[in-house]
Write a protein that holds these residues in place. Sequence first.
Motif: not given
Length: 267
Positions: A210, A232, A236, A240
């Motif tokens: 990432w 965001r 994320t 993940r």
Amino acid sequence: MASTFIAHGAAGYDHYMGRWSRRLAPLFLDFAGAAAGERVVDVGCGTGSLSLALVERSAVTAVEAIDFEADFVAALQARIGTHPITARQGDACSLPFADASFDRALSLLVLHFVSDAQQAAHEMRRVVRPGGIVAVSVWDTYGGMPSQRIFWDTVTAIEPSADGRRAAAMFRPATQPGDLPALLSRAGLTDARETLLTIRMEFADFEDYWQPLLTAQGNLGQFVEGLAAPIRARVTEAVRAAYLSGRPDGPRSFASVAWAARGVVPG
């Protein structure tokens, strides 16, 4: 003509894509070939993965390396040492070399980021002598990059406005089956043929996967950087979860596939 690759410094590029090109370069050279005594031009050299692999594997006389990004050229210049490599800033669509001045023109992971891939192919043909070789490679962006599909498919499920960006990333110029040999044939090369090159890219953990995106390198990085903070954060966590796939964080390995094609300059 400008490059369509979004770059923010040589160090960030190396962490984001340079580690991929270093793995792909030897496979590409196995296909593209190189012979002792040849003069070779590396079109879109980046930070030097192909140029350095070339001189380490083959007794070529000289490698002329060009790239649109001055930072990348400087990074390669710092790595040249005693190798017969000259690096300079230049445009793939207007190569600063005389006609028929090379035995071979090579381009690794560049043409899908060039503003006019066909013009670049014409230029590569122009600077290679009759009987010489032009060889190029690009990522199979739609079917051969699962590590990037994880990102774009997950993001688009959360933020539908990303669909256009995903399409642009998946269907870059010259990345579909048959595109590269057709490109070389239109440039006047003969015996144009293509193959697939496959590497595996390992990531130590999710952060290793990432973090390069957060440096705003490439299309993915620019998109992440431009998201509002709450979106965001959601992206994320969703990416993940896709990376982890229900297992503890740690190493993951992804196949990555590139198209490669080569053709002969007619005599």
